[in-house]
Enzyme design. Structure first.
Site, PDB file in Angstrom:
ATOM      1  N   GLU A  73       0.817  -1.219   0.000  1.00 26.80           N
ATOM      2  CA  GLU A  73       0.000   0.000   0.000  1.00 26.80           C
ATOM      3  C   GLU A  73       0.847   1.264   0.000  1.00 26.80           C
ATOM      4  O   GLU A  73       0.472   2.266  -0.605  1.00 26.80           O
ATOM      5  CB  GLU A  73      -0.956   0.008   1.204  1.00 26.80           C
ATOM      6  CG  GLU A  73      -2.141  -0.944   1.070  1.00 26.80           C
ATOM      7  CD  GLU A  73      -1.789  -2.390   1.371  1.00 26.80           C
ATOM      8  OE1 GLU A  73      -0.653  -2.660   1.825  1.00 26.80           O
ATOM      9  OE2 GLU A  73      -2.645  -3.267   1.155  1.00 26.80           O
ATOM     10  N   HIS A 141     -11.847  -5.065   8.200  1.00 23.43           N
ATOM     11  CA  HIS A 141     -12.304  -4.971   6.811  1.00 23.43           C
ATOM     12  C   HIS A 141     -13.662  -4.287   6.720  1.00 23.43           C
ATOM     13  O   HIS A 141     -14.436  -4.556   5.798  1.00 23.43           O
ATOM     14  CB  HIS A 141     -12.393  -6.355   6.151  1.00 23.43           C
ATOM     15  CG  HIS A 141     -11.065  -6.925   5.771  1.00 23.43           C
ATOM     16  ND1 HIS A 141     -10.170  -7.406   6.706  1.00 23.43           N
ATOM     17  CD2 HIS A 141     -10.449  -7.069   4.571  1.00 23.43           C
ATOM     18  CE1 HIS A 141      -9.083  -7.854   6.078  1.00 23.43           C
ATOM     19  NE2 HIS A 141      -9.229  -7.650   4.785  1.00 23.43           N
TER      20      HIS A 141
END
Lengths: 348, 344
Positions: A73, A141
């Protein structure tokens, strides 16, 4: 009238995933500097992004402009920042907004500050797409981390809730010269989760002709005179459902989708509060430090003498997200909680 | 320049024509290194006199790295820098007056007073505002390389970073992504042995950062960072390779910071013997001695005087420059104005 204002009935309907895909394709055709970068975005036989938004784009634009990355990321965000500084218009994808915390340096220290540190000589035109929201995926999540980024000068923050505005805002964000964090709710894509989304019709009218919707403008989704409700994503739809139920009791809610959290369309919201004298804010982000607190403070500063009741906030409780549906539904704002807050605000 | 004025190579056994520069070029390398050295020394004095706000991270001792690397770059190539950016800025061509004025926090500074010592930069000469987060440039630089490829240019980006940054996650993600995308990037690690006060051997069992290149399938190379000609030669090959599509390359430039980490550092964590050893390899002394073999002493002295005069001028320019307008603090956060009026 905004171009592409929905007709009374009929017209082409798309879900948000389709609308986003169309926006990206149009912008990539419109400007060769636009490219996609992220995990699983263009792998042959792959997913087309974690939620299928990119399906079919590699066939048109090729792997040079649909760039698959390692699970990195920081590299994704850093590459986007660097390319944007060189004049490209990257659309990085992070799959889940929970992964934003992996690249906070690139976003907060680099993307948001390069223009300022360069005395206005450089810009960072990038749009980071981040799915948010609970969908029985648990603590890592399903978060809604919008408020972290509302706190960062130099960033713009967008939350889309329907296909029409998703398309128009994504196109505007790609053309914007500032870095935009673009939050989409997983249950609203339309590809799955329809039951979790309350069986809603997740499609909206999206005109065939090109249009933009400006960053920084809120929309009134339902007009009313009793109370103003400002809400995003799933909380918007739950607020609209609560409004329908309360209308039977004579409470007419004016429901506003802010769409952009930074910069916030104060004009639209303040005008509504001055009309109704009451404000309820609903978001799936957690309560403490959430953007609803900032909005409440601004309304208190600017509209205090129009208020006839305390401002109410409905947000996720201040706990990590559980998976078990019965617990998850307790944490996130429900129709019942929003309804109760509105009733309380209206003296019920 | 005729070939008889060429400066002898640092490494006599290496290929002729790659490690050598003519005397005129050698003199220019010397001048740039001396400019950085004297810039730092004079900045430190005016800092102590209270003329410069904030703090300073100084570059004395490492001049051969910035000058040697930037000498093989084009103006259109880009660099990213660190919290210790003065040397990189002057080597890449940031205007001396504008750099000095930026340290002074003046409106005429290269960042208008918004950047300061740790964010020196100038897009017009290919230097991003220096990134003062350790490892911050290691991921951003990949975007520069990606943009060059997408725009079909033959530009190269160089990421300067320290050995301390090689222990950041950004080092791993940036180098691996650059490698798998074959980006036109040179990662230039300045190993000055200490991350602030912490010696590298306490933070890595691998003594050479260059050895880590193998983990990413890229070429790593150790270079004498105290020899500007050796740096220039290795950087020349690395940049040429990157430009030809064989990037990225990881260079590890072994060097030493003569001053403390920041202005208040009394360097209690390292011995004076070690410092003396490294000062015996002073890159500026070394090239001056080489140049003295072919150039008259008065030519070198004139160069020294020219550097001093340029710094006199830059300091005076910075002192005389106007302060930024206070209200300019509220501009340039966004390309489009969005901020509400600040509450009185």
């Amino acid at each position: 009238m905004t171009p592409g204002t929905p007709p009374a009935k009929g017209g082409r309907r798309l879900n948000i995933a389709e609308a986003l895909r169309e926006a990206i394709a149009e912008e990539m055709r419109h400007d060769e500097k636009v490219f996609l970068i992220g995990e699983d975005v263009g792998v042959p036989g792959g997913f087309g992004g974690a939620f299928g938004v990119y399906l079919g784009l590699t066939e048109e634009f090729g792997h040079e402009r649909i760039i698959d990355t390692p699970i990195s990321e920081k590299a994704i965000a850093g590459a986007a920042v660097g390319a944007a500084l060189m004049g490209m218009r990257p659309i990085p994808d992070l799959q889940y907004s929970d992964f934003l915390f992996e690249c906070m340096d690139e976003l907060v220290n680099q993307a948001a500050k390069m223009r300022y540190m360069s005395n206005g000589r450089l810009s960072v035109p990038m749009v980071l797409r981040c799915p948010v929201g609970t969908a029985n995926r648990g603590a890592q999540h399903g978060q809604c981390p919008e408020s972290y980024f509302v706190h960062v000068p130099g960033l713009k923050v967008v939350c889309v809730s329907d296909a029409y505005h998703a398309k128009g805002l994504l196109k505007s964000a790609v053309r914007d010269d500032d870095p935009v964090i673009f939050f989409e709710h997983k249950l609203l894509y339309g590809s799955k989760g329809r039951e979790q989304a309350g069986g809603m019709d997740l499609t909206a009218y999206v005109p065939e002709e090109e249009y933009l919707f400006p960053i920084g403008r809120a929309v009134v989704k339902r007009e009313g005179t009793s109370v103003t409700v400002v809400a995003t994503h799933m909380s918007l739809y739950r607020s609209l459902a609560a409004a329908e139920e309360l209308a039977r009791d004579g409470i007419e809610c004016e429901v506003i989708d802010p769409l952009t959290l930074l910069p916030l369309d104060e004009e639209t919201i303040f005008a509504s509060v001055r009309k109704t004298g009451r404000l309820v804010i609903a978001h799936e982000d957690t309560l403490t430090g959430g953007w609803g607190g900032e909005l409440a403070a601004r309304v208190a500063e600017e509209c205090l003498f129009s208020l006839e009741a305390p401002i109410r906030r409905v947000a996720s409780h201040d706990v990590p997200l559980p998976v078990a549906p019965v617990m998850e539904q307790t944490v996130v704002p429900s129709v019942a909680r929003i309804k109760a807050a509105i009733q309380s605000c209206c003296g019920g | 320049m005729s070939s008889d004025t060429r400066v002898p190579s640092a490494e006599p056994g290496s290929e002729p024509g790659t490690t050598e520069v003519d005397a005129y070029h050698g003199l220019e390398l010397y001048r740039r290194m001396l400019l950085i050295r004297r810039f730092e020394e004079r900045v430190y004095l005016v800092y102590l006199q209270g003329e410069i706000p904030g703090t300073l991270h100084q570059y004395q001792g490492q001049e051969a790295v910035a000058v040697g690397v930037c000498d093989v770059l084009r103006r259109t190539d880009w660099i990213t820098s660190t919290h210790r950016p003065h040397g990189h800025a002057l080597a890449k061509g940031v205007d001396l007056r504008a750099a000095m004025a930026e340290l002074y926090g003046k409106a005429t500074g290269c960042c208008g007073g918004k950047g300061g010592s740790m964010h020196l930069g100038d897009p017009s000469v290919g230097m991003l505002p220096a990134i003062a987060i350790v490892g911050g440039g290691n991921t951003v630089v990949t975007g520069l390389g990606l943009a060059f490829r997408l725009m079909h240019t033959d530009q190269v980006a160089v990421c300067f970073f320290g050995e301390g940054a090689s222990n950041e996650g950004a080092f791993h993600e940036g180098l691996n992504f650059a490698a798998v995308q074959h980006l036109p990037i040179v990662f230039a690690c300045e190993n000055n042995l200490y991350g602030a006060s912490t010696p590298f051997h306490l933070t890595s069992l691998v003594p050479d950062v260059a050895a880590r290149a193998a983990a990413y399938g890229v070429r790593g190379e150790i270079v004498d960072g105290m020899d500007v000609l050796a740096v220039r030669e290795a950087a020349g090959r690395a940049v040429a390779d990157a430009r030809a599509g064989a990037g990225p390359i990881l260079l590890e430039l072994k060097t030493y910071r003569f001053a403390g980490h920041s202005r208040g550092d009394v360097r209690g964590y390292r011995s004076r013997e070690e410092e003396a050893l490294w000062k015996g390899r002073d890159p500026i002394v070394r090239i001056r001695e080489r140049l003295a073999l072919t150039l008259a002493e008065d030519v070198l002295d004139a160069t020294d005087a020219g550097v001093e005069a340029a710094l006199d001028d830059a300091i005076e320019f910075a002192r005389q420059s106007p302060l930024p307008r206070a209200e300019d603090a509220l501009t340039d956060a966004y390309a489009t104005v969005i901020s509400r009026e600040p509450t009185p």
